[in-house]
Write a protein that holds these residues in place. Structure first.
Motif, PDB file in Angstrom:
ATOM      1  N   LEU A  22       0.528  -1.236  -0.073  1.00 21.12           N
ATOM      2  CA  LEU A  22       0.018  -0.014   0.143  1.00 21.12           C
ATOM      3  C   LEU A  22       0.888   1.276  -0.048  1.00 21.12           C
ATOM      4  N   LEU A  26      -1.196   4.042  -2.310  1.00 17.64           N
ATOM      5  CA  LEU A  26      -2.221   5.008  -1.525  1.00 17.64           C
ATOM      6  C   LEU A  26      -2.734   6.159  -2.257  1.00 17.64           C
ATOM      7  N   ALA A  30      -6.488   6.642  -2.965  1.00 19.66           N
ATOM      8  CA  ALA A  30      -7.264   8.030  -2.425  1.00 19.66           C
ATOM      9  C   ALA A  30      -7.817   8.932  -3.534  1.00 19.66           C
ATOM     10  N   VAL A  37      -5.353  11.382   1.229  1.00 12.04           N
ATOM     11  CA  VAL A  37      -4.346  10.444   1.262  1.00 12.04           C
ATOM     12  C   VAL A  37      -4.234  10.022   2.817  1.00 12.04           C
ATOM     13  N   ALA A  40      -6.670   7.406   3.328  1.00 12.40           N
ATOM     14  CA  ALA A  40      -6.364   6.041   2.661  1.00 12.40           C
ATOM     15  C   ALA A  40      -5.400   5.469   3.437  1.00 12.40           C
ATOM     16  N   GLY A  41      -4.358   6.264   4.241  1.00 12.75           N
ATOM     17  CA  GLY A  41      -3.437   5.759   5.026  1.00 12.75           C
ATOM     18  C   GLY A  41      -3.740   4.967   6.336  1.00 12.75           C
ATOM     19  N   THR A  44      -3.455   1.068   6.093  1.00 11.73           N
ATOM     20  CA  THR A  44      -2.244   0.510   6.858  1.00 11.73           C
ATOM     21  C   THR A  44      -2.495  -0.143   8.093  1.00 11.73           C
TER      22      THR A  44
END
Length: 392
Positions: A22, A26, A30, A37, A40-41, A44
């Motif tokens: 990822l 990312l 996103a 972003v 989207a993180g 993880t």
């Protein structure tokens, strides 16, 4: 080493690729799903949390299942989660698939660690676990860069499909090559679930798990923030980031391979030599990061030392938790992922200090120092040459 062991390693390779891929996907995720972003993180974090919670929980649920059936179920679930993730246009659904994939990964690794140890003689557990863990290290060398390239050319969904496809030959291999017996049936004396969980009250096991978590925290703390060191401190172009990550992965593969031949009979050599070298290596990397040649060399060395020491410690966990034959792998998996989750958080907290982008490297040095201090009263446990001596 038996063929089923390599088939298990193939599944670990697919799962390791998924865990790390990822980082390069990312921004595209996103943009495609219309989220920030930073949002989207959280994918993880979802995976890491799922691994920590899932390792012991899923291992308990699978305790009475046949090994072959449980491993196959975890691989199929992992592949299905990636297929759904590749198809969805909803970020919450994608988030949910990462949690499911992490739970399947945790369950698979927990069962696979004990299954791998059971496939070989008692004095070859270290080599067996090294083969299994090589799947993760090869993922950092080939899987993650390959996934990044695939995502760049065909989009991030193609990488998810590729991971799902990698699980298919592994599933077939498990079906054909892994014995169908239950782990609890194979365990000496058939300890109860309560007896296995009670192993966690033993100070030697608790401290070995802590050392394992601290070393992995140091590894992932610096690994996560290598990119700004490469492009900022060393002044190299962005494409050098991939080169550095591959070097770290190549070093980790070498470290696991070498340690696998030593961790059963000469674990003391790995710990007493590798530990201090790893401790010195992180500050040395911080001091010499502005020199590209030194940076490239030290990244390889630190990858090798980190995984040599980490792999040896995992073997020690399996030996120390011999009284929990079906859950020992889950204890090791949870410890590794506690470190993987905590390390980047600790490292990130140093970025705003005077050390700047080099802060994570100094933090890793401190984490290794803490691990070695904890390990001091455990010399007899960690450096025991044979599991029988360890358990007396």
């Amino acid at each position: 080493m038996p063929l089923p062991l390599y088939l298990l390693a193939l599944a670990v390779f697919a799962m390791g690729t998924s865990e790390f891929m990822l980082a390069g996907l990312l921004p595209d995720i996103a943009s495609d799903l219309d989220v920030a972003v930073g949002t989207a993180g959280t994918l993880t974090s979802a995976f890491a949390i799922g691994m920590v919670v899932g390792a012991p929980g899923v291992a308990v649920l699978a305790r009475d299942w046949p090994r072959r059936s449980s491993l196959l179920a975890f691989v199929v679930t992992f592949a299905a989660a990636h297929a759904v993730g590749a198809l969805t246009t909803s970020f919450p659904v994608l988030f949910a698939t990462r949690v499911v994939a992490a739970l399947a990964n945790a369950g698979f690794l927990a069962v696979a660690l004990t299954a791998a140890a059971a496939l070989v003689p008692s004095d070859a557990k270290g080599r067996a676990l090294a083969v299994l863990l090589a799947g993760t290290t090869v993922a950092t060398v080939a899987g993650v860069p390959g996934g990044s390239v695939l995502g760049t050319v065909f989009g991030w969904r193609a990488t998810f499909w590729a991971v799902a496809a990698l699980c298919l030959p592994a599933a077939l291999g498990i079906l054909k090559g892994v014995p169908a017996g239950r782990a609890r049936d194979e365990a000496s004396g058939g300890p109860t679930l309560r007896a296995e969980i009670a192993q966690l009250t033993r100070p030697p096991l608790i401290l070995v798990l802590l050392v394992c978590a601290l070393v992995n925290a140091a590894t992932f703390g610096s690994f996560t923030f290598l990119a700004p060191v490469v492009t900022g401190t060393a002044g190299l172009g962005e494409w050098w980031v991939s080169v550095v990550l591959v070097l770290f992965g190549a070093g980790s593969f070498a470290g696991v391979t070498v340690a696998g031949r030593l961790s059963d009979r000469r674990p003391g050599l790995v710990v007493t030599v590798g530990g201090p070298l790893l401790l010195v290596g992180w500050p040395a990397l911080a001091v010499l990061a502005a020199e590209p040649a030194a940076l490239l060399a030290l990244v390889f060395v630190q990858g090798a030392l980190s995984f040599a020491l980490g792999g040896t410690l995992i073997t020690r966990v399996v030996y120390a938790a011999a009284g929990a034959p079906t859950l020992a792998g889950s204890y090791a998996t949870a410890a590794l992922n506690v470190g993987a989750a905590a390390g980047p958080v600790i490292a990130a907290s140093t970025l705003g200090t005077g050390a700047g982008r080099l802060g994570p490297l100094w933090a890793s040095g401190l984490l290794v120092a803490a691990a070695l201090l904890v390990a001091l009263p455990l010399r007899a446990v960690i450096t025991a040459d044979r599991s029988t001596e360890l358990l007396r």
